[in-house]
Enzyme design. Structure first.
Site, PDB file in Angstrom:
ATOM      1  CG  ASN A  84      -1.915  -1.128   1.201  1.00 20.06           C
ATOM      2  OD1 ASN A  84      -2.410  -1.501   0.147  1.00 20.06           O
ATOM      3  ND2 ASN A  84      -2.218  -1.700   2.361  1.00 20.06           N
ATOM      4  N   GLY A  90      -4.086   3.350   0.982  1.00 15.00           N
ATOM      5  CA  GLY A  90      -4.428   2.739   2.265  1.00 15.00           C
ATOM      6  C   GLY A  90      -3.239   2.515   3.172  1.00 15.00           C
ATOM      7  CD  GLN A  91       2.814   3.851   3.128  1.00 18.36           C
ATOM      8  OE1 GLN A  91       2.745   4.422   2.034  1.00 18.36           O
ATOM      9  NE2 GLN A  91       3.975   3.629   3.741  1.00 18.36           N
ATOM     10  CB  SER A  92      -2.213   2.804   8.295  1.00 17.04           C
ATOM     11  OG  SER A  92      -1.778   1.484   8.501  1.00 17.04           O
ATOM     12  CG  HIS A  97       4.299  -2.091   5.344  1.00 14.78           C
ATOM     13  ND1 HIS A  97       4.358  -0.728   5.529  1.00 14.78           N
ATOM     14  CD2 HIS A  97       2.979  -2.396   5.278  1.00 14.78           C
ATOM     15  CE1 HIS A  97       3.133  -0.234   5.567  1.00 14.78           C
ATOM     16  NE2 HIS A  97       2.277  -1.217   5.408  1.00 14.78           N
TER      17      HIS A  97
HETATM   18  P1  AMP Z   1      -0.701  -0.468   5.792  1.00 15.06           P
HETATM   19  O1  AMP Z   1      -2.130  -0.133   6.099  1.00 15.06           O
HETATM   20  O2  AMP Z   1      -0.474  -1.036   4.433  1.00 15.06           O
HETATM   21  O3  AMP Z   1       0.218   0.686   6.110  1.00 15.06           O
HETATM   22  O4  AMP Z   1      -0.330  -1.658   6.757  1.00 15.06           O
HETATM   23  C1  AMP Z   1       0.067  -1.460   8.078  1.00 15.06           C
HETATM   24  C2  AMP Z   1      -0.200  -2.740   8.805  1.00 15.06           C
HETATM   25  O5  AMP Z   1       0.538  -2.733  10.000  1.00 15.06           O
HETATM   26  C3  AMP Z   1      -1.656  -2.976   9.180  1.00 15.06           C
HETATM   27  O6  AMP Z   1      -2.113  -4.173   8.563  1.00 15.06           O
HETATM   28  C4  AMP Z   1      -1.615  -3.083  10.704  1.00 15.06           C
HETATM   29  O7  AMP Z   1      -2.506  -4.050  11.203  1.00 15.06           O
HETATM   30  C5  AMP Z   1      -0.176  -3.456  10.956  1.00 15.06           C
HETATM   31  N1  AMP Z   1       0.363  -3.089  12.241  1.00 15.06           N
HETATM   32  C6  AMP Z   1       0.277  -1.886  12.876  1.00 15.06           C
HETATM   33  N2  AMP Z   1       0.936  -1.907  14.038  1.00 15.06           N
HETATM   34  C7  AMP Z   1       1.455  -3.155  14.157  1.00 15.06           C
HETATM   35  C8  AMP Z   1       2.240  -3.807  15.152  1.00 15.06           C
HETATM   36  N3  AMP Z   1       2.626  -3.190  16.265  1.00 15.06           N
HETATM   37  N4  AMP Z   1       2.588  -5.097  14.941  1.00 15.06           N
HETATM   38  C9  AMP Z   1       2.201  -5.744  13.831  1.00 15.06           C
HETATM   39  N5  AMP Z   1       1.467  -5.186  12.844  1.00 15.06           N
HETATM   40  C10 AMP Z   1       1.091  -3.908  13.016  1.00 15.06           C
END
Ligand code: AMP
Length: 111
Positions: A84, A90-92, A97
């Site tokens: 993402n 949808g990158q959070s 990653h």
């Molecule tokens: P994105 O929305 O593509 O940026 O993906 C970020 C991902 O990181 C999401 O699927 C979250 O559930 C995951 N995430 C956030 N914090 C953690 C954490 N502490 N350990 C493992 N996964 C996490």
């Protein structure tokens, strides 16, 4: 500092399934499939949009790690890799990653 940098630095725990000198892979805290792993470079690249030609080998490595983990984590029936990028993507978390998702039939198109 992003939450993923804290995982790299071992400041917060994660369920790490693989690591080497270039990357780390750990289980997503909110899995969207029976197997949901995140593969992240140790290098702090905020998103794919900020990757450069210098990152060519590293980006390829992340995908090959995904391929290997799909075997090791036993998702032989197929899987999806997702990067993402940016708000509409949808990158959070602002640390590049690769999502590795498998263990169920995944719908298409994505939401
Ligand atoms: P994105 O929305 O593509 O940026 O993906 C970020 C991902 O990181 C999401 O699927 C979250 O559930 C995951 N995430 C956030 N914090 C953690 C954490 N502490 N350990 C493992 N996964 C996490």
């Amino acid at each position: 500092m992003t939450i993923f940098q804290k995982i790299i630095d071992r400041q917060i725990p994660a369920d790490i399934v693989f690591e080497d000198d270039q990357c780390l892979a750990f289980r997503d805290i909110h899995p969207q499939a029976p197997t949901h792993v995140l593969i992240i470079p140790r290098k702090a690249i905020p998103s794919l949009a900020q990757a450069t030609d210098e990152d060519r080998t590293l980006l390829g490595h992340l995908l090959l790690v995904a391929r290997t983990l799909a075997v090791e984590l036993q998702i032989p029936n197929g899987y999806r890799t997702v990067i993402n990028c940016g708000p509409d993507g949808g990158q959070s978390v602002d640390h590049l990653h690769v999502h590795l998702l498998g263990g169920r039939s995944l719908g298409w198109p994505p939401g």
